[in-house]
Design a protein around this motif. Structure first.
Motif, PDB file in Angstrom:
ATOM      1  N   ILE A 127      16.150   4.518  -4.466  1.00  0.00           N
ATOM      2  CA  ILE A 127      14.593   3.498  -4.633  1.00  0.00           C
ATOM      3  C   ILE A 127      14.881   2.134  -4.717  1.00  0.00           C
ATOM      4  O   ILE A 127      13.752   1.054  -4.381  1.00  0.00           O
ATOM      5  CB  ILE A 127      13.497   4.324  -5.199  1.00  0.00           C
ATOM      6  N   ARG A 128      15.103   2.144  -6.331  1.00  0.00           N
ATOM      7  CA  ARG A 128      15.881   0.864  -6.515  1.00  0.00           C
ATOM      8  C   ARG A 128      16.087  -0.644  -5.876  1.00  0.00           C
ATOM      9  O   ARG A 128      15.365  -1.523  -5.788  1.00  0.00           O
ATOM     10  CB  ARG A 128      15.807   0.250  -7.656  1.00  0.00           C
ATOM     11  N   THR A 129      17.316   0.357  -5.139  1.00  0.00           N
ATOM     12  CA  THR A 129      17.431  -0.905  -4.058  1.00  0.00           C
ATOM     13  C   THR A 129      16.573  -1.038  -3.109  1.00  0.00           C
ATOM     14  O   THR A 129      16.958  -2.550  -2.330  1.00  0.00           O
ATOM     15  CB  THR A 129      18.966  -0.139  -3.827  1.00  0.00           C
ATOM     16  N   ILE A 130      16.401  -0.088  -2.558  1.00  0.00           N
ATOM     17  CA  ILE A 130      15.207  -0.422  -1.015  1.00  0.00           C
ATOM     18  C   ILE A 130      14.123  -1.281  -1.242  1.00  0.00           C
ATOM     19  O   ILE A 130      13.689  -2.368  -0.515  1.00  0.00           O
ATOM     20  CB  ILE A 130      14.700   1.062  -0.304  1.00  0.00           C
ATOM     21  N   LEU A 131      13.273  -0.607  -2.779  1.00  0.00           N
ATOM     22  CA  LEU A 131      12.115  -1.411  -3.457  1.00  0.00           C
ATOM     23  C   LEU A 131      12.540  -2.937  -3.463  1.00  0.00           C
ATOM     24  O   LEU A 131      11.463  -3.883  -3.720  1.00  0.00           O
ATOM     25  CB  LEU A 131      10.953  -0.773  -4.001  1.00  0.00           C
ATOM     26  N   GLY A 132      13.263  -2.749  -4.229  1.00  0.00           N
ATOM     27  CA  GLY A 132      13.759  -3.815  -5.044  1.00  0.00           C
ATOM     28  C   GLY A 132      12.497  -5.043  -5.877  1.00  0.00           C
ATOM     29  O   GLY A 132      12.387  -3.874  -6.661  1.00  0.00           O
TER      30      GLY A 132
ATOM     31  N   ILE B 114      10.753  11.423   0.327  1.00  0.00           N
ATOM     32  CA  ILE B 114       8.868  12.487   0.272  1.00  0.00           C
ATOM     33  C   ILE B 114       8.472  13.262   0.796  1.00  0.00           C
ATOM     34  O   ILE B 114       8.136  14.504   0.603  1.00  0.00           O
ATOM     35  CB  ILE B 114       7.826  11.130   0.323  1.00  0.00           C
ATOM     36  N   ARG B 115       9.594  13.282   1.856  1.00  0.00           N
ATOM     37  CA  ARG B 115       9.742  15.194   1.709  1.00  0.00           C
ATOM     38  C   ARG B 115       9.297  16.288   1.352  1.00  0.00           C
ATOM     39  O   ARG B 115      10.280  16.774   0.243  1.00  0.00           O
ATOM     40  CB  ARG B 115      11.194  15.613   3.180  1.00  0.00           C
TER      41      ARG B 115
ATOM     42  N   GLU C 183       6.557   4.565   3.845  1.00  0.00           N
ATOM     43  CA  GLU C 183       7.986   3.944   5.637  1.00  0.00           C
ATOM     44  C   GLU C 183       8.701   3.589   5.083  1.00  0.00           C
ATOM     45  O   GLU C 183       9.718   3.208   5.931  1.00  0.00           O
ATOM     46  CB  GLU C 183       6.656   3.128   6.364  1.00  0.00           C
ATOM     47  N   MET C 184       9.015   2.738   3.932  1.00  0.00           N
ATOM     48  CA  MET C 184      10.408   1.621   3.479  1.00  0.00           C
ATOM     49  C   MET C 184      11.646   2.948   2.634  1.00  0.00           C
ATOM     50  O   MET C 184      12.399   2.678   2.558  1.00  0.00           O
ATOM     51  CB  MET C 184       9.574   1.461   2.386  1.00  0.00           C
TER      52      MET C 184
ATOM     53  N   GLY D 154       1.044  -1.214  -0.244  1.00  0.00           N
ATOM     54  CA  GLY D 154       0.339  -0.291  -0.063  1.00  0.00           C
ATOM     55  C   GLY D 154       0.247   1.176   0.256  1.00  0.00           C
ATOM     56  O   GLY D 154       2.036   1.024   0.609  1.00  0.00           O
ATOM     57  N   GLU D 155       0.436   2.540  -0.355  1.00  0.00           N
ATOM     58  CA  GLU D 155       0.631   3.362  -0.143  1.00  0.00           C
ATOM     59  C   GLU D 155       1.201   3.592   1.012  1.00  0.00           C
ATOM     60  O   GLU D 155       2.857   4.118   1.188  1.00  0.00           O
ATOM     61  CB  GLU D 155      -0.146   5.193  -0.666  1.00  0.00           C
TER      62      GLU D 155
END
Length: 400
Positions: free
Chosen positions: A248-253, A206-207, A200-201, A194-195
């Motif tokens: 972002i790609r590293t964190i979200l995989g 997003i600040r 949170e990840m 979810g958004e």
């Protein structure tokens, strides 16, 4: 430099027509490095329209107005500009002659009412309309020592875009105050959480005020992360955005499935094409939506062997008394075998509690998952279809 776009027309404020001009103009201004601070939509009502234009002139350096330049009584843009900035309307003989020639080329005489389209606020420049009877207005204003440039264009999209390309873009780019930078947006498409969980990840990313700026939007369970940069050219913008995109790609995989313009079915299609593999589907809860998504995707359509809608999976697999999970798995295996595909995808019905199962079958066996309807009913089917496609994507990733 900040811009404001003013779209005029009762058909817009009443909701009868979607304002696509403002979206397109915002994109073009971004290409010139100009950020858009405001979108204003105004009805065909003179006094409020005058107020809108004055407000825009007090908070933006570029104003783009679309609509209201026709010949009828409800086309009030030229009159509103005249009143708002105390610029009396005057007849432009060359524009009048051009309009008359336009009608003559059609084998008819110009109606007297069209004469108003050759009336312009004093001190403005005429923006030629090569294929219409509504020339545009280019007016430079002094607002308490601030220079403001106002451009008014017809609301007909094809005319507006042609006049932008031939005149307005160069006029804005050639001003002494025009920015020397461009604005670029880079998108990453995500699915699977979810958004709020996704935000949170990405702590602090997003600040507001962060550079580069990262925005988040959701449409039918697909999350789009938009990274915005500005630089002297595309190369500089890309260099600014890339560390954030990589992070972002590293964190979200594997939650990230694509980039700008991608949909989940496109990502699945690319993977199938790369492996020279095919897929077929059997659907209950989604009523053919998976098949529609695959068949309309330019990357997935060539790999799609076909689909079947089976409101009752028991009848399709010819078995009764099975669990929802078992039925979905058996349907995935059967549609794979029937179509001679590399993969079979199946989704069962939604039960009274909102639960459903979906499955993917391949040569190694079958996997399945369960979910429950959440959110607005309008997104139940799209979300379920994407969950099934995402399970297929995950299966292919694990096999690759």
């Amino acid at each position: 430099m900040r811009a404001e776009i003013v779209a005029i027309g009762d058909e817009l404020t009443s909701g009868q027509r979607l304002d696509t001009n403002s979206q397109w103009l915002s994109q073009q201004l971004g290409n010139l490095g100009i950020s858009v601070g405001f979108h204003t939509t105004a009805a065909d009502d003179l006094a409020p329209l005058v107020d809108c234009l004055r407000i825009a002139a007090d908070r933006a350096e570029i104003i783009l107005v679309s609509g209201g330049l026709g010949p009828t009584a409800d086309d009030l843009t030229r009159e509103a500009i005249s009143l708002a900035f105390e610029r009396p309307l005057a007849l432009d003989a060359e524009s009048l002659a051009q309009i008359e020639r336009r009608f003559a080329s059609r084998g008819t005489t110009m109606p007297e009412r069209n004469r108003v389209q050759a009336m312009f606020p004093t001190g403005c420049q005429v923006i030629p309309n090569p294929n219409g009877t509504a020339p545009g207005i280019d007016l430079t204003l002094d607002r308490s020592g601030r220079t403001v440039r106002l451009f008014a264009l017809p609301g007909v999209p094809i005319e507006l875009k042609e006049m932008w390309a031939q005149t307005v873009a160069a006029a804005i780019g050639g001003t002494s105050t025009a920015p020397t930078k461009v604005i670029r947006h880079y998108e990453l498409k995500c699915f699977g959480v979810g958004e709020s969980r996704l935000e949170e990840m990405l702590p602090d990313m997003i600040r507001r005020g962060r550079e580069p700026q990262v925005g988040i939007t959701v449409h039918q369970a697909t999350i789009t992360l938009r990274v915005t940069t500005n630089g002297k050219d595309d190369v500089e913008c890309q260099a600014q955005a890339q560390p954030t995109l990589d992070e972002i790609r590293t964190i979200l995989g594997p939650l990230v499935f694509g980039e700008t313009g991608d949909e989940l079915q496109d990502a699945v299609g690319r993977m199938l094409a790369a492996a020279n593999q095919t897929v077929a589907c059997c659907e209950s809860a989604t009523a053919g939506l998976i098949a529609l998504l695959l068949s309309e995707s330019p990357t997935a359509a060539p790999q799609f062997r076909g689909g079947r809608i089976a409101p009752q999976l028991e009848a399709y697999v010819d078995k009764g008394g099975e669990s929802s999970q078992a039925l979905a798995e058996q349907a995935a295996q059967k549609i794979k075998a029937e179509s001679a595909s590399d993969y079979g995808v199946a989704i069962g019905p939604i039960d009274d509690s909102g639960n459903y199962h979906f499955a993917v079958a391949d040569q190694q066996g079958v996997i399945s998952n369960a979910s429950q309807t959440v959110g607005h009913p309008e997104i139940h089917r799209p979300r379920a279809a994407k969950q099934a496609l995402d399970l297929l994507r995950q299966r292919m990733m694990s096999a690759g």
